[in-house]
Design an enzyme around this catalytic site. Structure first.
Site, mmCIF file in Angstrom:
data_model
loop_
_atom_site.group_PDB
_atom_site.id
_atom_site.type_symbol
_atom_site.label_atom_id
_atom_site.label_comp_id
_atom_site.label_asym_id
_atom_site.label_seq_id
_atom_site.Cartn_x
_atom_site.Cartn_y
_atom_site.Cartn_z
ATOM 1 N N CYS A 32 0.832 -1.211 0.000
ATOM 2 C CA CYS A 32 0.000 0.000 0.000
ATOM 3 C C CYS A 32 0.869 1.265 0.000
ATOM 4 O O CYS A 32 1.506 1.585 0.995
ATOM 5 C CB CYS A 32 -0.913 -0.044 1.226
ATOM 6 S SG CYS A 32 -1.800 1.475 1.572
ATOM 7 N N CYS A 35 -0.011 3.884 2.596
ATOM 8 C CA CYS A 35 0.407 3.422 3.925
ATOM 9 C C CYS A 35 1.861 3.804 4.174
ATOM 10 O O CYS A 35 2.231 4.250 5.268
ATOM 11 C CB CYS A 35 0.255 1.907 4.049
ATOM 12 S SG CYS A 35 -1.434 1.308 3.855
#
Length: 107
Positions: A32, A35
């Protein structure tokens, strides 16, 4: 990694659900991009607010049962727990100022 510990599902039960401390959980995944963008911000905030809130990370891919339990559908999801229960949630990458305000509102 620094001050932000990566925890597993068993540790989640112990350090988040069964703890009275204020805890911010970062539900993340290694793949991600957003993230990864907020990870340094969480490290900074964990140092700044270490005496007021715990900040931990939970790998979404490794522990889907925890995500299902709390209705996490997007990554990253930041969830603040008070007295072992969800208190506030933010989904998606946010600028440092927004994440810091999210933390301050819970303290």
């Amino acid at each position: 990694m620094g001050n932000v510990a990566v925890i597993n599902a068993d540790e989640f039960a112990q350090k988040v659900e069964n703890d009275k401390e204020l805890t911010l959980v970062d539900f993340y995944a290694d793949w991600c991009g957003p993230c990864k963008m907020i990870a340094p911000v969480l490290e900074q905030l964990s140092e700044t607010y270490s005496d007021q809130i715990n900040i931990v990370k939970l790998d979404a891919d490794a522990h889907p049962e925890v995500l299902a339990k709390y209705g996490v559908r997007g990554l990253p999801t930041l969830m603040i727990f008070k007295d072992g229960a969800p208190h506030a949630t933010k989904v998606g990458a946010q600028p440092k100022s927004a994440i810091e305000e999210f933390v301050k509102e819970a303290i």
